[in-house]
Design a protein around this motif. Sequence first.
Motif, short mmCIF file in Angstrom:
data_model
loop_
_atom_site.label_atom_id
_atom_site.label_comp_id
_atom_site.label_asym_id
_atom_site.label_seq_id
_atom_site.Cartn_x
_atom_site.Cartn_y
_atom_site.Cartn_z
N PHE A 1 -5.72 4.80 9.14
CA PHE A 1 -4.74 5.66 8.47
C PHE A 1 -3.44 5.74 9.27
N GLU A 2 -3.54 5.72 10.58
CA GLU A 2 -2.35 5.77 11.43
C GLU A 2 -1.43 4.58 11.14
N PHE A 3 -2.03 3.39 11.08
CA PHE A 3 -1.21 2.20 10.84
C PHE A 3 -0.71 2.16 9.39
N ALA A 4 -1.56 2.50 8.43
CA ALA A 4 -1.17 2.44 7.03
C ALA A 4 0.00 3.37 6.72
N VAL A 5 -0.02 4.58 7.27
CA VAL A 5 1.06 5.53 7.06
C VAL A 5 2.36 5.01 7.67
N ARG B 1 5.86 4.03 5.52
CA ARG B 1 7.13 4.73 5.76
C ARG B 1 8.25 3.78 6.18
N ILE B 2 7.94 2.83 7.04
CA ILE B 2 8.99 1.94 7.56
C ILE B 2 9.27 0.80 6.59
N PHE B 3 8.25 0.13 6.12
CA PHE B 3 8.41 -1.06 5.29
C PHE B 3 9.14 -0.75 3.98
N LEU B 4 8.93 0.45 3.43
CA LEU B 4 9.52 0.82 2.14
C LEU B 4 10.70 1.79 2.29
N MET B 5 11.31 1.78 3.45
CA MET B 5 12.37 2.73 3.77
C MET B 5 13.59 2.62 2.84
N MET B 6 13.92 1.40 2.40
CA MET B 6 15.12 1.18 1.58
C MET B 6 14.78 0.93 0.11
N ILE B 7 13.65 1.42 -0.33
CA ILE B 7 13.17 1.14 -1.68
C ILE B 7 14.13 1.63 -2.77
N PHE B 8 14.95 2.62 -2.46
CA PHE B 8 15.81 3.21 -3.49
C PHE B 8 16.93 2.28 -3.95
N ILE B 9 17.22 1.19 -3.20
CA ILE B 9 18.28 0.26 -3.65
C ILE B 9 17.72 -1.09 -4.10
N ASN B 10 16.40 -1.29 -4.03
CA ASN B 10 15.81 -2.58 -4.38
C ASN B 10 16.04 -2.99 -5.82
N PHE C 1 6.92 7.87 -0.86
CA PHE C 1 6.45 7.02 0.22
C PHE C 1 6.74 7.61 1.60
N GLU C 2 7.83 8.35 1.71
CA GLU C 2 8.20 8.90 3.02
C GLU C 2 7.50 10.22 3.34
N PHE C 3 7.23 11.03 2.32
CA PHE C 3 6.71 12.37 2.57
C PHE C 3 5.24 12.55 2.18
#
Length: 457
Positions: free
Chosen positions: A358-362, A366-375, A339-341
Amino acid sequence: MTTQNPLGYEPLPKLLKKFAVPSIIAMLVSSLYNIVDQIFIGQGVGYLGNAATNVAYPLTTICMAIALLIGIGSASRFSLYLGAGEKDKAAQVVGNAFLMMLTGGVLYTILVELFLRPLLTAFGATPDVMPYAESYTRITALGMPLLIGTNGMSNLARADGSPKYSMVCMLLGAVINTILDPIFIFCFEWGVAGAAWATVIGQFFSFLAAVRYLKHFQHVELQKKMFRMHPSECVRIASLGMSSSLNQLAITLVQIVLNNSLTFYGAASEYGTDIPLAASGIVMKTNAILLAVIIGISQGSQPIVGFNYGAKQYQRVRGIYKLAVSCCVAVGSVGFVLFEFFPTQIISIFGTGDELYFEFAVKFMRIFLMMIFINGVQMISSNFFAAIGKPVKGMILSLTRQVLFLIPLLLILPLWFGMDGILFAAPVADFAAFLTTVALIRREMQHIRALEAVQQA
């Protein structure tokens, strides 16, 4: 007693693989119903079609909440009874739960059809999006009882020791849906209605396969007298499925607040109302793929936890929890990297759009799913409490991330930071929920160690 059931003696990594992999595939398949629709609609209809499926998505999550309320609740109760050696009571759970699925599904469909336009308006449908959303949802609502029945029976089949059968039920419908989508959308030119019919037809065949398992339970014998609804049993089943159900309902509530916030603040920005709505749908459904893996691991661990807790094998209970959490963190870390790269590549799968889109979707991804690794830690822990028969703690965890943290942040942060406040609300809520989960699960593990020490004394 425990030697008769592999859940009580097989190595935990082997058990988790046996139960979680089919469950993951089943959950991914369930997510694909919406993802496939999103891809083909994006290619055949455009971003207004994507926005329409996003607006309709809360109705599907509510449907899944009903399915989890009955499915997870009955599967947890079934596993606890099997672990305690009470097979007759386990069989009664199956019959009661099946009637709950059918009744709940039919009532839900009737309510959706009666109040569809007000519901879609509440979910954030704009005048341009409404015709697509209504056309899509009028049809998919017909398949809601099928979806509830399939998911509920899949959980019971998994608890009975047949995770592969559960997977096949879901896979059958997804394959049919995927084949019919391009035919109905591009060849017949039915647009969003074609995607909806493909979904319902796929769900119908999945349901037939799931119902067939009623004659093939391995550890209980079902008789006609088992198929009765008892109010007290309904309450007990619902209490154990409440944490998973509330998590789905909370996702729905978040989706409603998010959609309305995006259209409100989007109207005052360069992106307008429809671009944020469409981008949000893509990001949320992409995230749903990752969550499907995490939920699959959680559901795969549930019968192992429930059986061993019922059999008082507490060391195995702690062991399977730690293993499941480790797997979820690993999966979340892979999602973080993607999601970040690689957000542009992921978003491009769902159709085309202008540069602003595309500018807004990217940025959103990146921001909304920033902490996905601990969810995954919160989800595993919430289901863990349900599996050991402690639904209140499970409900508390289900509410933390979505209701107690995320919704207030979605309402408050944009007052100062506008659209950026909406995007940053998610990672802040994720981290706060993680800390709450760690505190609750640490106390529970201390209690389980104490029970283990008493048992050994």
